[in-house]
Design a protein around this motif. Structure first.
Motif, PDB file in Angstrom:
ATOM      1  N   GLN A 139       0.611  -1.539   0.931  1.00 38.62           N
ATOM      2  CA  GLN A 139       0.128   0.239   0.471  1.00 38.62           C
ATOM      3  C   GLN A 139       1.031   1.785   0.329  1.00 38.62           C
ATOM      4  OE1 GLN A 139      -3.049   0.762   3.461  1.00 38.62           O
ATOM      5  NE2 GLN A 139      -4.425   0.425   1.571  1.00 38.62           N
ATOM      6  N   ALA A 140       1.209   2.111  -1.216  1.00 38.18           N
ATOM      7  CA  ALA A 140       1.835   3.224  -2.094  1.00 38.18           C
ATOM      8  C   ALA A 140       1.318   4.413  -0.112  1.00 38.18           C
ATOM      9  CB  ALA A 140       1.448   3.374  -2.299  1.00 38.18           C
ATOM     10  N   LYS A 141       3.186   5.048  -0.485  1.00 37.74           N
ATOM     11  CA  LYS A 141       2.265   6.264   1.069  1.00 37.74           C
ATOM     12  C   LYS A 141       3.190   7.253   0.406  1.00 37.74           C
ATOM     13  CE  LYS A 141       1.622   3.991   4.878  1.00 37.74           C
ATOM     14  NZ  LYS A 141       0.044   4.207   5.212  1.00 37.74           N
ATOM     15  N   ARG A 142       3.653   7.498  -0.869  1.00 37.31           N
ATOM     16  CA  ARG A 142       4.091   8.448  -1.002  1.00 37.31           C
ATOM     17  C   ARG A 142       3.392   8.762  -3.029  1.00 37.31           C
ATOM     18  NH1 ARG A 142       6.688  12.429   1.152  1.00 37.31           N
ATOM     19  NH2 ARG A 142       7.493  13.410  -0.580  1.00 37.31           N
ATOM     20  N   ILE A 143       2.438   8.728  -3.107  1.00 38.50           N
ATOM     21  CA  ILE A 143       1.662   8.991  -4.548  1.00 38.50           C
ATOM     22  C   ILE A 143       2.600   9.997  -5.619  1.00 38.50           C
ATOM     23  CG2 ILE A 143       0.371   7.727  -6.645  1.00 38.50           C
ATOM     24  CD1 ILE A 143      -0.870   6.324  -4.566  1.00 38.50           C
TER      25      ILE A 143
ATOM     26  N   VAL B 171      -1.322  11.260  -1.738  1.00 39.32           N
ATOM     27  CA  VAL B 171      -0.473  12.409  -3.480  1.00 39.32           C
ATOM     28  C   VAL B 171       0.161  13.215  -2.696  1.00 39.32           C
ATOM     29  CG1 VAL B 171      -1.315  13.367  -5.741  1.00 39.32           C
ATOM     30  CG2 VAL B 171      -3.285  11.576  -4.738  1.00 39.32           C
ATOM     31  N   THR B 172       1.462  12.809  -2.799  1.00 43.63           N
ATOM     32  CA  THR B 172       2.771  13.534  -3.031  1.00 43.63           C
ATOM     33  C   THR B 172       2.381  14.757  -3.687  1.00 43.63           C
ATOM     34  OG1 THR B 172       3.735  11.474  -1.182  1.00 43.63           O
ATOM     35  CG2 THR B 172       4.929  13.713  -2.070  1.00 43.63           C
ATOM     36  N   ALA B 173       3.020  14.022  -4.991  1.00 41.12           N
ATOM     37  CA  ALA B 173       2.681  15.051  -5.623  1.00 41.12           C
ATOM     38  C   ALA B 173       1.547  15.111  -7.179  1.00 41.12           C
ATOM     39  CB  ALA B 173       4.024  15.700  -6.064  1.00 41.12           C
ATOM     40  N   THR B 174       1.342  16.064  -7.914  1.00 38.87           N
ATOM     41  CA  THR B 174       0.503  15.761  -8.584  1.00 38.87           C
ATOM     42  C   THR B 174       0.718  16.418  -9.848  1.00 38.87           C
ATOM     43  OG1 THR B 174      -1.337  14.527 -10.083  1.00 38.87           O
ATOM     44  CG2 THR B 174      -1.530  16.393  -7.770  1.00 38.87           C
ATOM     45  N   ASP B 175       0.577  16.297 -11.557  1.00 38.03           N
ATOM     46  CA  ASP B 175       0.102  17.394 -12.494  1.00 38.03           C
ATOM     47  C   ASP B 175      -1.760  17.190 -12.419  1.00 38.03           C
ATOM     48  OD1 ASP B 175       1.198  17.818 -15.837  1.00 38.03           O
ATOM     49  OD2 ASP B 175      -1.004  17.659 -15.231  1.00 38.03           O
ATOM     50  N   THR B 176      -1.251  19.012 -12.694  1.00 39.62           N
ATOM     51  CA  THR B 176      -3.082  19.579 -12.235  1.00 39.62           C
ATOM     52  C   THR B 176      -3.616  20.029 -13.722  1.00 39.62           C
ATOM     53  OG1 THR B 176      -1.782  21.310 -11.921  1.00 39.62           O
ATOM     54  CG2 THR B 176      -2.492  20.538 -10.211  1.00 39.62           C
TER      55      THR B 176
ATOM     56  N   GLY C  65      -5.298  14.015 -15.027  1.00 41.32           N
ATOM     57  CA  GLY C  65      -6.695  13.482 -15.510  1.00 41.32           C
ATOM     58  C   GLY C  65      -7.084  12.025 -14.622  1.00 41.32           C
ATOM     59  N   LEU C  66      -6.234  11.940 -14.024  1.00 44.11           N
ATOM     60  CA  LEU C  66      -5.704  10.343 -13.372  1.00 44.11           C
ATOM     61  C   LEU C  66      -5.940  10.805 -11.758  1.00 44.11           C
ATOM     62  CD1 LEU C  66      -3.557   8.268 -15.149  1.00 44.11           C
ATOM     63  CD2 LEU C  66      -5.697   7.501 -14.982  1.00 44.11           C
ATOM     64  N   ALA C  67      -5.258  11.838 -11.516  1.00 42.79           N
ATOM     65  CA  ALA C  67      -5.021  12.392  -9.285  1.00 42.79           C
ATOM     66  C   ALA C  67      -6.787  12.605  -9.546  1.00 42.79           C
ATOM     67  CB  ALA C  67      -4.619  13.587  -9.473  1.00 42.79           C
ATOM     68  N   GLY C  68      -7.375  12.679  -9.967  1.00 46.39           N
ATOM     69  CA  GLY C  68      -8.736  12.418  -9.125  1.00 46.39           C
ATOM     70  C   GLY C  68      -9.574  11.268  -8.730  1.00 46.39           C
ATOM     71  N   TYR C  69      -9.233  10.056  -9.402  1.00 44.55           N
ATOM     72  CA  TYR C  69      -9.507   9.140  -8.958  1.00 44.55           C
ATOM     73  C   TYR C  69      -8.584   8.064  -7.824  1.00 44.55           C
ATOM     74  CZ  TYR C  69     -10.801   8.069 -13.618  1.00 44.55           C
ATOM     75  OH  TYR C  69     -11.461   7.558 -14.968  1.00 44.55           O
ATOM     76  N   LEU C  70      -7.638   8.787  -7.257  1.00 41.90           N
ATOM     77  CA  LEU C  70      -6.917   9.139  -6.809  1.00 41.90           C
ATOM     78  C   LEU C  70      -7.237   9.306  -5.194  1.00 41.90           C
ATOM     79  CD1 LEU C  70      -3.075   8.588  -8.108  1.00 41.90           C
ATOM     80  CD2 LEU C  70      -3.721   6.605  -6.338  1.00 41.90           C
ATOM     81  N   PHE C  71      -7.852  10.430  -5.251  1.00 39.97           N
ATOM     82  CA  PHE C  71      -8.544  11.936  -4.219  1.00 39.97           C
ATOM     83  C   PHE C  71      -9.689  10.675  -3.766  1.00 39.97           C
ATOM     84  CE2 PHE C  71      -5.838  15.209  -5.598  1.00 39.97           C
ATOM     85  CZ  PHE C  71      -4.692  14.946  -4.840  1.00 39.97           C
ATOM     86  N   ALA C  72     -10.200  10.953  -4.551  1.00 41.74           N
ATOM     87  CA  ALA C  72     -11.652   9.810  -4.633  1.00 41.74           C
ATOM     88  C   ALA C  72     -11.649   8.474  -3.465  1.00 41.74           C
ATOM     89  CB  ALA C  72     -12.271   9.604  -6.016  1.00 41.74           C
TER      90      ALA C  72
ATOM     91  N   ALA D 286      -6.575  17.677  -1.357  1.00 39.66           N
ATOM     92  CA  ALA D 286      -5.413  18.238  -2.845  1.00 39.66           C
ATOM     93  C   ALA D 286      -4.985  18.853  -1.198  1.00 39.66           C
ATOM     94  CB  ALA D 286      -4.836  18.437  -3.893  1.00 39.66           C
ATOM     95  N   LYS D 287      -5.304  19.957  -1.062  1.00 39.83           N
ATOM     96  CA  LYS D 287      -4.069  20.614  -0.104  1.00 39.83           C
ATOM     97  C   LYS D 287      -4.749  19.779   1.682  1.00 39.83           C
ATOM     98  CE  LYS D 287      -6.748  25.288  -2.067  1.00 39.83           C
ATOM     99  NZ  LYS D 287      -7.345  26.304  -1.469  1.00 39.83           N
ATOM    100  N   GLU D 288      -5.301  19.428   1.831  1.00 38.12           N
ATOM    101  CA  GLU D 288      -5.494  19.079   2.825  1.00 38.12           C
ATOM    102  C   GLU D 288      -3.967  17.981   3.180  1.00 38.12           C
ATOM    103  OE1 GLU D 288      -8.164  15.792   5.922  1.00 38.12           O
ATOM    104  OE2 GLU D 288      -9.509  16.730   3.679  1.00 38.12           O
ATOM    105  N   GLN D 289      -4.074  17.014   2.046  1.00 33.78           N
ATOM    106  CA  GLN D 289      -2.647  16.488   2.623  1.00 33.78           C
ATOM    107  C   GLN D 289      -1.752  17.356   2.150  1.00 33.78           C
ATOM    108  OE1 GLN D 289      -3.092  12.829   0.019  1.00 33.78           O
ATOM    109  NE2 GLN D 289      -4.835  11.854  -0.231  1.00 33.78           N
ATOM    110  N   GLY D 290      -1.307  18.287   1.427  1.00 30.30           N
ATOM    111  CA  GLY D 290      -0.378  18.949   1.049  1.00 30.30           C
ATOM    112  C   GLY D 290       0.014  18.241  -0.243  1.00 30.30           C
TER     113      GLY D 290
END
Length: 331
Positions: free
Chosen positions: A57-61, A79-84, A67-74, A104-108
């Motif tokens: 179970q990843a800790k720093r993705i 998510v450590t860093a992402t394209d926006t 277009g894929l980041a929304g799935y991970l937040f859902a 994203a803000k909550e996770q930093g």
């Protein structure tokens, strides 16, 4: 003699007892996915490029596609860093698309630099234990180009461009991140919402077509098998066979759009109903000023329905938001 031996024996017994307590505490904490990641536990996921060993179970993705980041937040994945960059989204909340800005803000979460090339240094600086990318669009091309360098940084899973249905993208992203156990509840919620919306709306008579309004101002149509027409079909709308009417032209990108000449548009998009998706292009009102569009039956009869750009290639949040728009428009 016994008096000289007893103290070391007692000290040894005390140390052993402390070690046993510590070991018991460690084992007690080890009964979960968090400890699995801490202990270096791994899984193997199958990808288009072969098997990839990823953290249990990843800790720093790091996510290479907005277009894929929304799935991970859902999925409540870290998510450590992402394209926006998200197709059609121009308004941002603190640099993030509104649908997942708060999480994203909550996770930093930090933002990866956007450019013509993937910034491999920024990915490495985020120190990921898992990299997820691929999907559709320019970011997928960038990730493919630097795949070998990405794998040196961390295990890398790329969603194939042929995987276009949001349900399939969700499953692949969840599998990579170790969140597969959450997928069925999300899809069940989606199905329940489709059922609720379908029972609450009145579907207009006649087939529909979907127009894509892009910055190039060329007429683009979306084929019936693409994501949005498929969703509308679930709600009881009937897609027109725009692809056949246009003479089965070549599909672009991942097969969810094609261009027609202005002269052919009147034949290909003559459906009684038309949905319009402004993706960086003209709005419905602006298209009305263009005679190429103004002469279409749907424009003449005002049977036009504008949907948000995120309805074109929706993620989980996008498809749920589209259902809300349709429910309100056709109530």
């Amino acid at each position: 003699m016994s008096s000289s031996i007893t103290p070391p024996v007692r000290r040894t017994a005390a140390l052993l007892a402390l070690l046993l307590v510590a070991l018991a505490a460690l084992l007690g904490c080890g009964s979960g996915t968090d400890s699995a990641a801490a202990d270096g536990a791994t899984r193997v996921v199958q990808t288009e490029r072969g098997p990839v060993t990823v953290p249990a179970q990843a800790k720093r993705i790091v996510v290479l596609s907005g277009g894929l980041a929304g799935y991970l937040f859902a999925l409540d994945a870290p998510v450590t860093a992402t394209d926006t960059r998200v197709l059609g989204v121009t308004n941002f909340d603190g640099g993030f698309p509104p649908s997942w800005a708060a999480k994203a803000k909550e996770q930093g979460t930090t933002q990866l630099p956007a450019g013509e090339e993937l910034n491999i240094e920024a990915v490495a600086a985020a120190a990921p234990d898992l990299i997820i990318g691929g999907g559709q669009g320019i970011t997928a091309v960038q990730a493919e180009k630097l795949y070998d360098k990405l794998t040196v940084i961390a295990p890398t899973v790329l969603v194939p461009k042929t995987v276009t249905a949001w349900q399939d993208q969700l499953r692949q992203v969840a599998e990579a991140a170790g969140r597969s156990d959450r997928v069925e509840a999300m899809i069940t919620a989606y199905r329940a919402k489709v059922t609720a919306v379908k029972s609450a709306i009145k579907v207009p008579a006649g087939n529909f077509a979907v127009l894509l309004s892009l910055p190039s101002n060329e007429p683009y149509l979306i084929p019936p098998a693409a994501a949005l027409p498929a969703l509308l079909g679930e709600l009881g709308f009937t897609a027109d066979d725009v692809l056949a009417k246009a003479g089965n032209p070549k599909l672009f990108g991942s097969g969810d759009s094609f261009v027609v000449s202005p002269e052919l548009l009147s034949k290909a998009a003559d459906a009684p109903q038309v949905f319009v998706l402004p993706v960086g292009g003209r709005s419905v009102e602006q298209l009305r000023q263009d005679q190429v569009y103004a002469n279409l039956p749907s424009f003449k009869n005002n049977t036009l329905y504008e949907l948000p750009a995120t309805s074109y290639r929706p993620d989980y949040d996008g498809v749920m938001a589209t259902l809300d728009v349709i429910a309100k428009r056709f109530a």
